[in-house]
Write an enzyme that holds these catalytic residues in place. Structure first.
Site, PDB file in Angstrom:
ATOM      1  N   ARG A  61      46.807  45.971  30.207  1.00  0.00           N
ATOM      2  CA  ARG A  61      45.567  45.724  29.495  1.00  0.00           C
ATOM      3  C   ARG A  61      44.892  47.056  29.148  1.00  0.00           C
ATOM      4  O   ARG A  61      45.128  48.077  29.786  1.00  0.00           O
ATOM      5  CB  ARG A  61      44.610  44.878  30.335  1.00  0.00           C
ATOM      6  CG  ARG A  61      45.045  43.443  30.558  1.00  0.00           C
ATOM      7  CD  ARG A  61      44.051  42.695  31.419  1.00  0.00           C
ATOM      8  NE  ARG A  61      43.871  43.341  32.718  1.00  0.00           N
ATOM      9  CZ  ARG A  61      42.864  44.146  33.023  1.00  0.00           C
ATOM     10  NH1 ARG A  61      41.927  44.416  32.125  1.00  0.00           N
ATOM     11  NH2 ARG A  61      42.768  44.701  34.218  1.00  0.00           N
ATOM     12  N   LYS A 202      44.079  37.092  30.521  1.00  0.00           N
ATOM     13  CA  LYS A 202      42.832  37.595  31.076  1.00  0.00           C
ATOM     14  C   LYS A 202      41.645  37.343  30.140  1.00  0.00           C
ATOM     15  O   LYS A 202      40.500  37.281  30.601  1.00  0.00           O
ATOM     16  CB  LYS A 202      42.958  39.086  31.385  1.00  0.00           C
ATOM     17  CG  LYS A 202      43.953  39.381  32.512  1.00  0.00           C
ATOM     18  CD  LYS A 202      43.638  38.590  33.783  1.00  0.00           C
ATOM     19  CE  LYS A 202      44.548  38.992  34.933  1.00  0.00           C
ATOM     20  NZ  LYS A 202      44.342  38.166  36.140  1.00  0.00           N
ATOM     21  N   HIS A 221      39.468  35.264  41.209  1.00  0.00           N
ATOM     22  CA  HIS A 221      40.711  35.994  40.958  1.00  0.00           C
ATOM     23  C   HIS A 221      41.483  36.018  42.273  1.00  0.00           C
ATOM     24  O   HIS A 221      41.402  36.967  43.050  1.00  0.00           O
ATOM     25  CB  HIS A 221      40.394  37.404  40.476  1.00  0.00           C
ATOM     26  CG  HIS A 221      41.595  38.178  40.029  1.00  0.00           C
ATOM     27  ND1 HIS A 221      41.681  39.540  40.101  1.00  0.00           N
ATOM     28  CD2 HIS A 221      42.774  37.764  39.494  1.00  0.00           C
ATOM     29  CE1 HIS A 221      42.852  39.953  39.633  1.00  0.00           C
ATOM     30  NE2 HIS A 221      43.528  38.901  39.277  1.00  0.00           N
ATOM     31  N   SER A 239      45.561  44.866  42.899  1.00  0.00           N
ATOM     32  CA  SER A 239      46.980  45.169  42.747  1.00  0.00           C
ATOM     33  C   SER A 239      47.499  45.990  43.925  1.00  0.00           C
ATOM     34  O   SER A 239      46.867  46.963  44.351  1.00  0.00           O
ATOM     35  CB  SER A 239      47.194  45.938  41.440  1.00  0.00           C
ATOM     36  OG  SER A 239      48.548  46.260  41.262  1.00  0.00           O
ATOM     37  N   LYS A 243      48.790  40.043  47.329  1.00  0.00           N
ATOM     38  CA  LYS A 243      48.248  38.719  47.006  1.00  0.00           C
ATOM     39  C   LYS A 243      49.335  37.727  46.627  1.00  0.00           C
ATOM     40  O   LYS A 243      49.409  36.616  47.173  1.00  0.00           O
ATOM     41  CB  LYS A 243      47.232  38.864  45.864  1.00  0.00           C
ATOM     42  CG  LYS A 243      46.616  37.565  45.366  1.00  0.00           C
ATOM     43  CD  LYS A 243      45.384  37.847  44.510  1.00  0.00           C
ATOM     44  CE  LYS A 243      45.711  38.674  43.288  1.00  0.00           C
ATOM     45  NZ  LYS A 243      46.336  37.892  42.210  1.00  0.00           N
ATOM     46  N   THR A 244      50.189  38.099  45.692  1.00  0.00           N
ATOM     47  CA  THR A 244      51.258  37.198  45.252  1.00  0.00           C
ATOM     48  C   THR A 244      52.308  37.008  46.344  1.00  0.00           C
ATOM     49  O   THR A 244      52.758  35.893  46.615  1.00  0.00           O
ATOM     50  CB  THR A 244      51.916  37.738  43.969  1.00  0.00           C
ATOM     51  OG1 THR A 244      50.931  37.820  42.937  1.00  0.00           O
ATOM     52  CG2 THR A 244      53.039  36.822  43.503  1.00  0.00           C
ATOM     53  N   ASP A 258      47.053  33.341  40.848  1.00  0.00           N
ATOM     54  CA  ASP A 258      46.174  34.365  40.294  1.00  0.00           C
ATOM     55  C   ASP A 258      44.738  33.918  40.004  1.00  0.00           C
ATOM     56  O   ASP A 258      43.817  34.673  40.257  1.00  0.00           O
ATOM     57  CB  ASP A 258      46.791  34.935  39.020  1.00  0.00           C
ATOM     58  CG  ASP A 258      46.200  36.269  38.629  1.00  0.00           C
ATOM     59  OD1 ASP A 258      45.963  37.099  39.521  1.00  0.00           O
ATOM     60  OD2 ASP A 258      45.956  36.489  37.433  1.00  0.00           O
ATOM     61  N   ARG A 323      56.636  42.981  34.633  1.00  0.00           N
ATOM     62  CA  ARG A 323      56.119  41.642  34.929  1.00  0.00           C
ATOM     63  C   ARG A 323      57.166  40.567  34.674  1.00  0.00           C
ATOM     64  O   ARG A 323      58.053  40.719  33.818  1.00  0.00           O
ATOM     65  CB  ARG A 323      54.913  41.345  34.042  1.00  0.00           C
ATOM     66  CG  ARG A 323      53.690  42.204  34.331  1.00  0.00           C
ATOM     67  CD  ARG A 323      52.873  41.649  35.460  1.00  0.00           C
ATOM     68  NE  ARG A 323      51.687  42.451  35.736  1.00  0.00           N
ATOM     69  CZ  ARG A 323      50.719  42.058  36.551  1.00  0.00           C
ATOM     70  NH1 ARG A 323      50.793  40.884  37.153  1.00  0.00           N
ATOM     71  NH2 ARG A 323      49.683  42.839  36.770  1.00  0.00           N
TER      72      ARG A 323
END
Length: 538
Positions: A61, A202, A221, A239, A243-244, A258, A323
């Site tokens: 982004r 996003k 988030h 990041s 988390k994932t 997410d 990704r």
């Protein structure tokens, strides 16, 4: 002579986009979108059958090129500044006119979809793309309506993504050639000059962050999963904090990885898929993500081992932000629909490169609001030999760049949810360093982190003996099965205790300094949850 209307009716232009039918592919299935990308030589298949593409100049982004139209709808409700950069309605309308003209006669892909698994709060989105693989991303990351729902689908929001359209900053009011502009009055998002697909995802997340608090729903988030008994856990983290990885637990159902909303009696996923970072992806450490990369999946900006179509996930040649996009159905035990009850446990994940924070600690409601507003993690400063100090990163609500309203709006709403649900436990989890800062200590074992999280979820930590951290006052358990007692209190893991105390003061000072931006609007309860400097070494 009739004078040309410089800015034609934007409602008519919006309707014209929705009415596009010539040379437009509508609602194609994933396999057909993959075929079309291959036919147009826009990507190749890897040895597992996933479509591999590159997004060109932009591999992430561009926050400085994301704008919101400032008008009567947004003027008093948006927190204007470096995150939410204002543009005028005239700028938006002029760009919409240019983009509409630019795509005339071009091959296009259109998709009707939902953002939000809960029908009460979802928004109807129509996405218009100029490549099949961008539409494939939308197929995965948004929620496809059923055939019955499509028959009377009423578009609420429109995303127009045209990577080949470049703005002229001197004329168009943008910073550079690429841009993403949200217009809440027109209910449109314009994206130009960038093919990075995450801008669409996003963009809609920002829309929901603006709309949902007005309905007493907290947009978050975070990732979410559910146990066999229906208990729900949420995982917040910037990041690199895990988390994932930590939410993808084979023993639990994945609700989403997410973006979620917390309504009165439930949480719900905003998305229909996952957009996982895959740098250094490993089948042993992240088996669910690895297995999800198969026919139909989309891989962005990865490279192959030389002479093969096998992805080298360690290759950073294009970007570290490689990704994988895939539907939730590609994850074993993913929950459908992706809705769960009010959370039982909330985990704030931080990768503390200072080696100060405990591997797990329990937060009061006030501390939860404070750490939510802080959104702390730390990154290693760089790869240069002479640079060894960690760099702090604070991102309010673990996603400041997606928050149209002031961060205290979301922190206060979190506090309200916690007050209404006193059984919810909030935990701060350090997935970073212990026994010293980065370069001296060692990274906390993922195995230990998983054990601590499972102990919190299954209630084992409820019976533990806790002591308060000397500076941050968070409650630290003194024992947990499967985890050595020695690592639970970070000071005990440091050989030089004075060095630990000095490092603690450094980190506490950074928290205090960061929080100055929120002092005025934060409640006294939140302010009192700030860490305290250790007086003996001030």
């Amino acid at each position: 002579m009739v004078k040309e209307n410089k800015h034609p009716n934007p409602c008519n232009m919006r309707q014209s986009l929705l009415s596009l039918s010539e040379n437009v592919h509508v609602q194609l299935e994933a396999n057909r979108l993959v075929e079309q990308a291959l036919e147009r030589k826009q990507g190749v298949l890897n040895d597992r059958g996933a479509l591999c593409i590159t997004t060109g100049k932009f591999t992430g982004r561009s926050p400085k090129d994301r704008f919101i139209v400032k008008d009567e709808t947004t003027e008093t409700l948006v927190d204007w500044g470096e995150i939410n950069i204002p543009v005028t309605t005239d700028v938006f309308d002029a760009l919409l006119k240019k983009m509409s003209a630019f795509i005339q006669g071009k091959e296009m892909w259109k998709r009707h979809c939902y953002a939000g698994a809960d029908p009460k709060y979802r928004i109807n989105v129509t996405v218009i793309n100029t490549t099949p693989w961008a539409n494939l991303f939308c197929h995965h990351l948004f929620i496809d309506p059923t055939e019955a729902e499509l028959s009377d689908f009423q578009t609420e929001w429109v995303i127009l993504q045209v990577p080949d359209f470049l703005a002229n900053p001197l004329v168009d009011g943008t910073r550079q050639e690429n841009f993403s502009i949200i217009n809440f009055s027109r209910r449109m998002i314009l994206i130009g000059g960038t093919a990075y697909t995450g801008e669409m995802k996003k963009g809609i997340f920002s829309v929901l962050n603006f709309l949902l608090p007005q309905q007493d729903v907290l947009p978050m988030h975070c990732s979410a999963n559910e146990g066999e008994a229906g208990d729900v856990a949420l995982f917040f983290g910037l990041s690199g904090t895990g988390k994932t990885t930590l939410s993808a637990d084979p023993a639990r159902k994945l609700i989403g990885d997410d973006e979620h909303g917390w309504a009165q009696d439930r949480i719900f996923n905003f998305e229909g898929g996952c957009y996982a970072k895959c740098i250094d992806l490993n089948a042993d450490k992240e088996p669910q993500i690895y297995a999800a990369i198969r026919p139909g999946s989309l891989l962005e900006n990865t490279r192959f081992f030389k002479g093969t179509t096998t992805v080298d996930y360690s290759d950073r040649t294009i970007t570290e932000n490689t990704r994988a996009a895939y539907p939730l159905a590609y994850i074993d035990k993913a929950k459908t629909p992706s809705i769960g009850k009010t959370p039982d446990n909330i985990f704030f994940l931080t990768c503390d490169a200072f080696g100060v924070l405990p591997p797990i600690s329990k937060l009061t409601n006030a501390q939860a609001m404070y750490h939510f507003l802080s959104g702390y993690t730390a990154k290693v400063a760089g790869t240069e030999v002479d640079v060894k100090e960690p760099q702090t990163t604070f991102s309010a609500c673990f996603g400041k760049v997606f928050l149209p309203s002031h961060p205290t709006t979301y922190a206060n709403l979190l506090g309200k949810k916690l007050d209404e649900n006193p059984s919810v436990n909030v935990w701060l989890v350090n997935t970073g360093w212990t026994g010293g800062a980065y370069g001296i200590g060692e990274r906390i074992s993922l195995r230990y982190t998983r054990s601590l999280i499972r102990a919190a979820i299954n209630g084992e930590l409820s019976d533990a003996h806790f002591i308060a951290h000397t500076s941050f006052s968070v409650l630290v358990p003194q024992s947990c099965s499967g985890v050595p007692d020695a690592i639970l209190n970070p000071r005990d893991t440091w050989e030089d205790k004075d060095a630990y105390d000095q490092q603690t003061n450094r980190l506490a000072g950074l928290f205090i300094q960061n929080f100055e931006a929120y002092q005025e609007q934060a409640s006294e309860e939140i302010r009192q949850a700030s860490p305290q400097l250790l007086k003996a070494i001030v």
